[in-house]
Design an enzyme around this catalytic site. Sequence first.
Site, PDB file in Angstrom:
ATOM      1  N   ASN A 157       0.803  -1.228   0.000  1.00 55.89           N
ATOM      2  CA  ASN A 157       0.000   0.000   0.000  1.00 55.89           C
ATOM      3  C   ASN A 157       0.836   1.279   0.000  1.00 55.89           C
ATOM      4  OD1 ASN A 157       0.726  -0.275   2.698  1.00 55.89           O
ATOM      5  ND2 ASN A 157      -1.152   0.673   3.429  1.00 55.89           N
ATOM      6  N   LYS A 180      12.710  -7.492   0.967  1.00 58.82           N
ATOM      7  CA  LYS A 180      11.684  -8.202   0.200  1.00 58.82           C
ATOM      8  C   LYS A 180      10.455  -7.308   0.063  1.00 58.82           C
ATOM      9  CE  LYS A 180       8.087 -10.679   0.872  1.00 58.82           C
ATOM     10  NZ  LYS A 180       7.351 -10.313  -0.357  1.00 58.82           N
ATOM     11  N   GLY A 233       2.996  -4.605   7.645  1.00 58.38           N
ATOM     12  CA  GLY A 233       2.012  -5.419   6.937  1.00 58.38           C
ATOM     13  C   GLY A 233       0.889  -5.803   7.872  1.00 58.38           C
ATOM     14  N   SER A 234       0.280  -6.941   7.587  1.00 53.30           N
ATOM     15  CA  SER A 234      -0.920  -7.322   8.328  1.00 53.30           C
ATOM     16  C   SER A 234      -0.562  -7.958   9.670  1.00 53.30           C
ATOM     17  CB  SER A 234      -1.749  -8.296   7.491  1.00 53.30           C
ATOM     18  OG  SER A 234      -0.965  -9.436   7.229  1.00 53.30           O
ATOM     19  N   ASN A 235      -1.559  -7.994  10.521  1.00 51.39           N
ATOM     20  CA  ASN A 235      -1.367  -8.500  11.870  1.00 51.39           C
ATOM     21  C   ASN A 235      -0.997  -9.980  11.931  1.00 51.39           C
ATOM     22  OD1 ASN A 235      -2.460  -8.578  14.920  1.00 51.39           O
ATOM     23  ND2 ASN A 235      -2.054  -6.520  14.182  1.00 51.39           N
ATOM     24  N   VAL A 237       0.456 -11.888   9.692  1.00 59.16           N
ATOM     25  CA  VAL A 237       1.821 -12.135   9.215  1.00 59.16           C
ATOM     26  C   VAL A 237       2.828 -11.606  10.247  1.00 59.16           C
ATOM     27  CG1 VAL A 237       3.501 -11.607   7.400  1.00 59.16           C
ATOM     28  CG2 VAL A 237       1.140 -12.141   6.785  1.00 59.16           C
ATOM     29  N   GLY A 238       2.548 -10.458  10.809  1.00 60.26           N
ATOM     30  CA  GLY A 238       3.454  -9.874  11.812  1.00 60.26           C
ATOM     31  C   GLY A 238       3.626 -10.775  13.029  1.00 60.26           C
ATOM     32  N   GLU A 255       5.116  -2.985  12.269  1.00 55.86           N
ATOM     33  CA  GLU A 255       4.101  -1.944  12.079  1.00 55.86           C
ATOM     34  C   GLU A 255       2.937  -2.608  11.371  1.00 55.86           C
ATOM     35  OE1 GLU A 255       4.021   0.871  13.350  1.00 55.86           O
ATOM     36  OE2 GLU A 255       6.097   1.086  13.968  1.00 55.86           O
ATOM     37  N   CYS A 289      -2.905   2.170   6.465  1.00 55.54           N
ATOM     38  CA  CYS A 289      -2.961   1.669   7.844  1.00 55.54           C
ATOM     39  C   CYS A 289      -3.572   2.720   8.743  1.00 55.54           C
ATOM     40  CB  CYS A 289      -1.569   1.309   8.317  1.00 55.54           C
ATOM     41  SG  CYS A 289      -0.403   2.636   8.047  1.00 55.54           S
ATOM     42  N   GLU A 390     -10.129  -4.410  10.915  1.00 54.24           N
ATOM     43  CA  GLU A 390      -9.590  -3.622   9.806  1.00 54.24           C
ATOM     44  C   GLU A 390     -10.207  -4.115   8.493  1.00 54.24           C
ATOM     45  OE1 GLU A 390      -5.407  -4.112   8.604  1.00 54.24           O
ATOM     46  OE2 GLU A 390      -5.197  -1.940   8.776  1.00 54.24           O
TER      47      GLU A 390
END
Length: 500
Positions: A157, A180, A233-235, A237-238, A255, A289, A390
Amino acid sequence: MSRQLIKDEKLRNYINGKWFFPSTEKYADVKNPANLEALVQVPLSGEAEVAAATGAAKIAQKKWALVPAPQRAEVLYRVGLLMKERKEELSQLLTMENGKVIEEARGEVQEGIDMAFYMAGEGRRLFGQTTPSELKDKFAMSVRAPVGVVGIITPWNFPIAIATWKSFPAIVAGNAVVWKPATETPIMAYELAKIFEEAGLPKGVINVVFGSGSTVGEAMLEQDDIRVISFTGSNDVGRNIAAKCGERLKKVSLEMGGKNAVIVMDDADLSLAVEGILWSAFGTSGQRCTACSRVMVHEDLKEELEERLQVEIAKLTIGNGLDESIKVGPVINEHGLNKIKQYIEIGKDEGAKLLTGGYVMDSGEHAAGNYFAPTLFTDATADMRIAQEEIFGPVVSLIPVTSLEEAIEINNQVEFGLSSSIFTRDVNKVFAAQRDLDTGIVYVNAGTTGAEIHLPFGGTKGTGNGHRDSGVAALDVFTEWKAIYVDFSGKLQRAQIDVE
Ligand SMILES: NC(=O)c1ccc[n+]([C@@H]2O[C@H](COP(=O)([O-])OP(=O)(O)OC[C@H]3O[C@@H](n4cnc5c(N)ncnc54)[C@H](O)[C@@H]3O)[C@@H](O)[C@H]2O)c1
Ligand SMILES: O=C[C@H](O)CS(=O)(=O)O
């Protein structure tokens, strides 16, 4: 625009200062979300590329750390100049691969330029501390030391801004980088790598490996020589990254998502609030975000706000963001569209009232792209899923409230804590709100977006893990504190001497 995109062009990885096709020989199409035309092909690299990039970074970092920081900064300064020279071209490419409207693309590229000059300035600061020693004839200080090789993993994004937020502080601090980028938006990464090369960054200091999160991203987590992972990125994956890095005692900066809110008090300048809500809810088609997806509005203003928002939403032009008259572009892909669609059904089932929008725009000029109509719900309650989760699309829900205290309580009742805003003319409310809103960013009389690069960027609770991008705070992610004691007494001092 000088860079011409050719749909069959295969992008290459940038490793140790050279351009390589992936050993897997696998690629995926990169599609323009505005019309689904193929733009280029992105490599789907494998573990071998991650290992090669990490090895190159490890060697390069040893030399790079010995280059005086002001000289390291000069490279970043040149990067900033090159980005500035190519700003319009980069902005157009960004709109083509991501979909955001050209005005916002220019804003994003500018963030990268600002970050280059800001972090170049850090090359002459990188402040540590000096302190008095407990002992006579002894000097005590602390300095920032580079961590070594850092891994950065970035989302689609903000494909260029977020990469600069992470790579520039890492590089000025004397680290080497394995990056990456998201496979949806590789063109910005490719162009930024070329800019680093042209600016004279020594080989191996930045390495770009394209590929999926499950292969390239996961392989980065397993490289012991990568000492830090900085992820946006997304929660889900984090959390996975944090768990895997925890096992290896890697430092991790996360983040992640947001469920950001605007509060409109009964004394607000309503015209200003309407503008702030429109820009932060529908800008980047709600795929920030920091996007506003909840509005806690004082019940006395609710009806008027509903009416005025509907009038303004009807005026929004939706289409290909390269057209300067367009205000809202497409969403990134079909997966994004489907997720938004599901949330519309969830909102209706939960009892929120749909005032406008709520559908995929799939006819006429919109048929070819991923367009979702800007959507307004009202009479939502704090516990509804549309007010908690989200959505990452152009959907905003009004929640009526009767007091500032109630608005703040609702603001804080979500998993995330990124950005909040309040519209009021009452200074007492402003100060109470900035203290009590549990978010990393607070705006007063402005929407929830628009962060400036010299302030820390990030959030509380599920938005992150306590680290920040941007500003001086970003240096904390990419440096280790080293305490240094210099004893010039000529004897081995073991204890503090009592003063008589
Ligand atoms: N807080 C912030 O600063 C901020 C800023 C922008 C976006 N975001 C968040 O990003 C999300 C949208 O971006 P996205 O859809 O690209 O997120 P995502 O989590 O799907 O992907 C982000 C990156 O992680 C990679 N990845 C995926 N799986 C991985 C794995 N198993 N191991 C390692 N890497 C992996 C992806 O390939 C991509 O490069 C939203 O939730 C948004 O709120 C947060
Ligand atoms: O994520 C990057 C954005 O630029 C931050 S903001 O939406 O402008 O605050």
